[in-house]
Design a protein around this motif. Structure first.
Motif, PDB file in Angstrom:
ATOM      1  N   ALA A   1       0.689  -0.890  -0.045  1.00 42.71           N
ATOM      2  CA  ALA A   1      -0.005   0.394   0.376  1.00 42.71           C
ATOM      3  C   ALA A   1       0.798   1.214   0.050  1.00 42.71           C
ATOM      4  CB  ALA A   1      -1.011  -0.302   1.137  1.00 42.71           C
ATOM      5  N   VAL A   2       0.471   2.357  -0.488  1.00 42.30           N
ATOM      6  CA  VAL A   2       1.201   3.610  -0.194  1.00 42.30           C
ATOM      7  C   VAL A   2       0.313   4.542  -0.131  1.00 42.30           C
ATOM      8  CG1 VAL A   2       1.686   5.979  -2.183  1.00 42.30           C
ATOM      9  CG2 VAL A   2       1.538   3.303  -2.802  1.00 42.30           C
ATOM     10  N   LEU A   3       1.196   4.910   1.509  1.00 42.61           N
ATOM     11  CA  LEU A   3       1.182   5.609   2.520  1.00 42.61           C
ATOM     12  C   LEU A   3       1.379   7.614   2.389  1.00 42.61           C
ATOM     13  CD1 LEU A   3      -0.366   6.269   5.328  1.00 42.61           C
ATOM     14  CD2 LEU A   3       1.115   5.617   6.536  1.00 42.61           C
ATOM     15  N   HIS A   4      -0.480   8.050   2.634  1.00 40.33           N
ATOM     16  CA  HIS A   4       0.388   9.642   2.275  1.00 40.33           C
ATOM     17  C   HIS A   4       0.209   9.887   3.712  1.00 40.33           C
ATOM     18  CE1 HIS A   4      -0.264   9.624  -2.233  1.00 40.33           C
ATOM     19  NE2 HIS A   4      -0.521   8.746  -1.569  1.00 40.33           N
ATOM     20  N   ALA A   5       1.317  10.531   4.404  1.00 40.98           N
ATOM     21  CA  ALA A   5       1.833  10.560   5.821  1.00 40.98           C
ATOM     22  C   ALA A   5       1.001  12.430   5.671  1.00 40.98           C
ATOM     23  CB  ALA A   5       2.957  10.688   6.789  1.00 40.98           C
TER      24      ALA A   5
ATOM     25  N   ALA B   1      -9.895  -9.283 -11.037  1.00 39.49           N
ATOM     26  CA  ALA B   1      -9.696 -10.632 -10.540  1.00 39.49           C
ATOM     27  C   ALA B   1      -8.667 -10.671  -9.068  1.00 39.49           C
ATOM     28  CB  ALA B   1      -8.576 -11.262 -11.657  1.00 39.49           C
ATOM     29  N   LEU B   2      -9.047 -11.584  -8.115  1.00 44.74           N
ATOM     30  CA  LEU B   2      -8.338 -10.958  -6.744  1.00 44.74           C
ATOM     31  C   LEU B   2      -7.533 -12.201  -6.372  1.00 44.74           C
ATOM     32  CD1 LEU B   2     -11.290  -9.051  -5.369  1.00 44.74           C
ATOM     33  CD2 LEU B   2      -9.022  -7.847  -5.371  1.00 44.74           C
ATOM     34  N   THR B   3      -6.182 -12.136  -6.281  1.00 46.32           N
ATOM     35  CA  THR B   3      -5.616 -13.921  -5.405  1.00 46.32           C
ATOM     36  C   THR B   3      -5.567 -12.873  -3.859  1.00 46.32           C
ATOM     37  OG1 THR B   3      -4.156 -12.214  -4.515  1.00 46.32           O
ATOM     38  CG2 THR B   3      -3.515 -12.789  -7.184  1.00 46.32           C
ATOM     39  N   ALA B   4      -5.765 -13.921  -3.238  1.00 52.83           N
ATOM     40  CA  ALA B   4      -5.855 -14.084  -1.701  1.00 52.83           C
ATOM     41  C   ALA B   4      -4.489 -12.805  -1.053  1.00 52.83           C
ATOM     42  CB  ALA B   4      -5.060 -15.211  -0.953  1.00 52.83           C
ATOM     43  N   GLU B   5      -3.038 -12.412  -1.919  1.00 54.38           N
ATOM     44  CA  GLU B   5      -2.379 -10.893  -1.345  1.00 54.38           C
ATOM     45  C   GLU B   5      -3.308 -10.031  -1.665  1.00 54.38           C
ATOM     46  OE1 GLU B   5      -0.311 -15.192  -1.854  1.00 54.38           O
ATOM     47  OE2 GLU B   5      -1.162 -14.085  -2.406  1.00 54.38           O
ATOM     48  N   SER B   6      -3.880  -9.856  -2.496  1.00 53.37           N
ATOM     49  CA  SER B   6      -4.491  -8.570  -3.133  1.00 53.37           C
ATOM     50  C   SER B   6      -5.743  -8.303  -2.310  1.00 53.37           C
ATOM     51  CB  SER B   6      -4.938  -7.956  -4.685  1.00 53.37           C
ATOM     52  OG  SER B   6      -5.286  -9.345  -4.806  1.00 53.37           O
ATOM     53  N   ALA B   7      -6.727  -9.632  -2.825  1.00 52.25           N
ATOM     54  CA  ALA B   7      -7.828  -9.710  -1.232  1.00 52.25           C
ATOM     55  C   ALA B   7      -7.416  -8.963   0.239  1.00 52.25           C
ATOM     56  CB  ALA B   7      -8.927 -10.403  -1.208  1.00 52.25           C
ATOM     57  N   ALA B   8      -6.105  -9.864   0.985  1.00 53.41           N
ATOM     58  CA  ALA B   8      -6.063  -8.892   2.286  1.00 53.41           C
ATOM     59  C   ALA B   8      -5.098  -7.694   2.203  1.00 53.41           C
ATOM     60  CB  ALA B   8      -4.541 -10.326   2.579  1.00 53.41           C
ATOM     61  N   ALA B   9      -4.712  -7.024   0.854  1.00 57.84           N
ATOM     62  CA  ALA B   9      -4.240  -5.900   0.987  1.00 57.84           C
ATOM     63  C   ALA B   9      -5.892  -4.634   0.671  1.00 57.84           C
ATOM     64  CB  ALA B   9      -3.281  -5.552  -0.185  1.00 57.84           C
ATOM     65  N   GLY B  10      -6.486  -5.243  -0.220  1.00 49.39           N
ATOM     66  CA  GLY B  10      -7.419  -4.252   0.038  1.00 49.39           C
ATOM     67  C   GLY B  10      -7.962  -3.960   1.254  1.00 49.39           C
ATOM     68  N   THR B  11      -8.477  -5.119   1.714  1.00 46.31           N
ATOM     69  CA  THR B  11      -9.303  -5.299   2.922  1.00 46.31           C
ATOM     70  C   THR B  11      -8.510  -4.112   4.124  1.00 46.31           C
ATOM     71  OG1 THR B  11     -10.320  -7.579   2.264  1.00 46.31           O
ATOM     72  CG2 THR B  11     -10.792  -6.465   4.900  1.00 46.31           C
ATOM     73  N   GLN B  12      -7.008  -4.459   3.806  1.00 46.35           N
ATOM     74  CA  GLN B  12      -6.355  -3.311   5.508  1.00 46.35           C
ATOM     75  C   GLN B  12      -5.975  -2.048   5.150  1.00 46.35           C
ATOM     76  OE1 GLN B  12      -3.698  -4.488   8.331  1.00 46.35           O
ATOM     77  NE2 GLN B  12      -5.622  -2.986   8.175  1.00 46.35           N
ATOM     78  N   VAL B  13      -6.609  -1.925   3.611  1.00 42.47           N
ATOM     79  CA  VAL B  13      -6.616  -0.573   3.759  1.00 42.47           C
ATOM     80  C   VAL B  13      -8.376   0.410   3.744  1.00 42.47           C
ATOM     81  CG1 VAL B  13      -6.652   0.732   1.376  1.00 42.47           C
ATOM     82  CG2 VAL B  13      -4.539  -0.584   1.547  1.00 42.47           C
ATOM     83  N   ALA B  14      -9.146  -0.428   3.894  1.00 39.76           N
ATOM     84  CA  ALA B  14     -10.323  -0.176   4.091  1.00 39.76           C
ATOM     85  C   ALA B  14     -10.370  -0.118   5.208  1.00 39.76           C
ATOM     86  CB  ALA B  14     -11.308  -1.333   3.415  1.00 39.76           C
ATOM     87  N   ILE B  15      -9.812  -0.901   5.895  1.00 40.50           N
ATOM     88  CA  ILE B  15      -9.674  -0.724   7.854  1.00 40.50           C
ATOM     89  C   ILE B  15      -9.082   0.279   8.304  1.00 40.50           C
ATOM     90  CG2 ILE B  15      -9.099  -1.884  10.324  1.00 40.50           C
ATOM     91  CD1 ILE B  15      -9.854  -4.437   8.451  1.00 40.50           C
TER      92      ILE B  15
ATOM     93  N   VAL C   1      -4.229   6.652   2.484  1.00 41.55           N
ATOM     94  CA  VAL C   1      -4.041   5.724   1.401  1.00 41.55           C
ATOM     95  C   VAL C   1      -4.465   4.833   0.183  1.00 41.55           C
ATOM     96  CG1 VAL C   1      -5.192   3.939   3.722  1.00 41.55           C
ATOM     97  CG2 VAL C   1      -2.044   2.990   2.570  1.00 41.55           C
ATOM     98  N   GLU C   2      -3.108   4.153  -0.069  1.00 49.46           N
ATOM     99  CA  GLU C   2      -3.600   3.593  -1.204  1.00 49.46           C
ATOM    100  C   GLU C   2      -3.567   2.083  -1.472  1.00 49.46           C
ATOM    101  OE1 GLU C   2      -2.170   6.756  -2.008  1.00 49.46           O
ATOM    102  OE2 GLU C   2      -4.870   7.485  -1.636  1.00 49.46           O
ATOM    103  N   ALA C   3      -4.006   1.146  -1.920  1.00 51.01           N
ATOM    104  CA  ALA C   3      -3.462   0.227  -2.316  1.00 51.01           C
ATOM    105  C   ALA C   3      -2.368  -0.118  -3.695  1.00 51.01           C
ATOM    106  CB  ALA C   3      -4.708  -1.458  -2.678  1.00 51.01           C
ATOM    107  N   ALA C   4      -1.496  -1.126  -3.484  1.00 54.50           N
ATOM    108  CA  ALA C   4      -0.770  -0.515  -4.802  1.00 54.50           C
ATOM    109  C   ALA C   4      -0.953  -1.453  -5.987  1.00 54.50           C
ATOM    110  CB  ALA C   4       0.721  -1.129  -4.321  1.00 54.50           C
ATOM    111  N   ASP C   5      -2.573  -2.133  -5.648  1.00 52.69           N
ATOM    112  CA  ASP C   5      -2.895  -3.287  -6.804  1.00 52.69           C
ATOM    113  C   ASP C   5      -3.911  -2.867  -7.300  1.00 52.69           C
ATOM    114  OD1 ASP C   5      -2.168  -5.985  -7.791  1.00 52.69           O
ATOM    115  OD2 ASP C   5      -4.107  -5.541  -7.185  1.00 52.69           O
ATOM    116  N   PRO C   6      -3.518  -2.620  -8.372  1.00 51.34           N
ATOM    117  CA  PRO C   6      -5.325  -1.751  -8.844  1.00 51.34           C
ATOM    118  C   PRO C   6      -6.451  -3.063  -8.751  1.00 51.34           C
ATOM    119  CG  PRO C   6      -3.885  -2.025 -10.935  1.00 51.34           C
ATOM    120  CD  PRO C   6      -2.931  -3.116  -9.963  1.00 51.34           C
TER     121      PRO C   6
END
Length: 387
Positions: A50-54, A138-152, A161-166
């Motif tokens: 993910a990309v974090l803008h502090a 298409a989602l992989t386990a890794e991209s699904a976990a990353a997207g969920t974490q970003v939303a949280i 913050v945005e996920a790096a994977d589209p």
């Protein structure tokens, strides 16, 4: 001179009683009793980037995804980080907590975070269906976990913050946009209240079991058993197992010395999704996204004071002064517990951090009353013979 001195001492003690109680009541709350599961963080296991803008204007790439935790006594948890700056450390120890004891305390988005957990990975293992709902391709386990974490992170911290994977980014946007509100989940295992108090010769409680387990074992501490203190139900029958909603009482025999006891309940069930696990570092809190059958434990305690009676007070000329001290002591002791609605008039819970202070104050007042009696009864003989 002794009569005025004794009266002054007694008056000072009585005047100090309300202040002492107020000081006790205004003190720090008692520590929370252990409840539910405790675990050790294994580390980040399924994740993307993910990309974090502090807030300071800096931009950096950070890992985002699912952690795993090993539950003491057996079991595994999958968790997401609550705070975006947490950087949770492997091998750190964690304990289960409600939202009020975590960084989610007072956070109006907490219910939406639980919704995200219930409607995304790993609770939803159908990645194709999740991708279709999110319009994510298409989602992989890794991209699904990353997207969920970003939303949280967005909901918990208001983080930019945005996920790096589209595909993960589309999932994060979908979850944030769609999230409804769900209530706080119950503890996997808890005792309510965590402490009770009352006089000897009665049953102290009730303490109610709250759990998702079908059954839990009930074990009093060894010191309690040695004093003859038993853990019983409302009918006075010994309890060794319990279920959700069961009530427990500490039965303290008459004549038991001042003391305390505890009871531990243990069982096994899944930790509810949305429960928080906290460590010594609040920013590293984790929130449960999945659970295997896990070992659980909770503890409650009881404390009781011994009634004190001053003998011979009525035989002195200042019985009223001693009566006042005894009445004040009784009032202080009564403040430590409330009347029970139980038909058997059982002693009720008085879960207050001030209880030991109040009990000690009560004993001190009665002892002071006895001192007054001794001072008045031992006047010099020449004072009595004076015309």
């Amino acid at each position: 001179m002794r009569r005025p001195l004794a009266a002054a001492l007694l008056a000072a003690a009585l005047a100090a009683a309300p202040g002492a109680r107020a000081a006790a009541d205004s003190g720090a709350p008692a520590p929370r009793t252990p409840e539910g599961a405790s675990a050790v963080l294994d580390g980040l296991k399924t994740y993307g980037q993910a990309v974090l803008h502090a807030k300071d204007g800096s931009v950096r790439q950070i890992p985002a995804g699912l952690y795993e935790m090993r539950v003491d006594g057996g079991g595994m948890l999958q968790t997401y980080g609550v705070g975006v700056t947490g950087n949770a450390q492997p091998q750190a120890r964690y304990a289960e907590s409600g939202w009020g004891g975590s960084p989610l305390d007072g956070n109006g988005e907490a219910g939406r975070i639980r919704w995200v957990l219930e409607h995304s990975y790993p609770q939803l293992n159908d990645l194709a269906g999740l991708a279709k709902a999110a319009g994510a391709g298409a989602l992989t386990a890794e991209s699904a976990a990353a997207g969920t974490q970003v939303a949280i992170w967005r909901l918990a911290d208001g983080a930019q913050v945005e996920a790096a994977d589209p595909a993960a980014q589309k999932l994060a946007d979908y979850l944030q946009r769609s999230a409804g509100k769900l209530p706080e989940p119950p503890a996997s295992l808890g005792l309510d209240p965590g402490s009770v108090s009352g006089p000897v010769g009665s049953r102290l409680g009730p303490v109610t079991v709250r759990t998702g387990a079908q059954s839990v074992t009930v074990t009093p501490d060894a010191a309690a058993a040695a004093m003859g203190v038993r853990v019983v139900d409302a009918e006075g029958k010994p309890v060794t197992t319990a279920a959700n909603g069961s009530t427990l009482y500490f039965e303290v025999p008459a004549g038991t010395p001042d003391g305390s006891a505890s009871v531990t309940v243990q069982g096994s069930t899944r930790v509810p999704v949305g429960r928080v696990f906290t460590s010594e570092v609040p920013s590293q809190a984790q929130i449960v996204a999945g659970s295997s059958q896990s070992a659980l434990a909770a503890t409650a305690s009881a404390v009781w004071p011994q009634p004190v009676v001053v003998e011979g007070a009525a035989a002195t000329g200042d019985g009223s002064a001693v009566t006042q001290a005894s009445a004040a002591a009784a009032a202080a002791a009564a403040a430590a517990s409330e009347s029970s609605p139980d038909d058997e008039r059982l002693a009720t819970s008085g879960s207050s951090a001030a209880t030991p202070v109040i009990a000690s104050l009560a004993v001190g007042l009665v002892v002071l009353g006895g001192l007054v009696v001794l001072l008045l009864r031992k006047r010099p003989l020449d004072e009595e013979d004076r015309p």
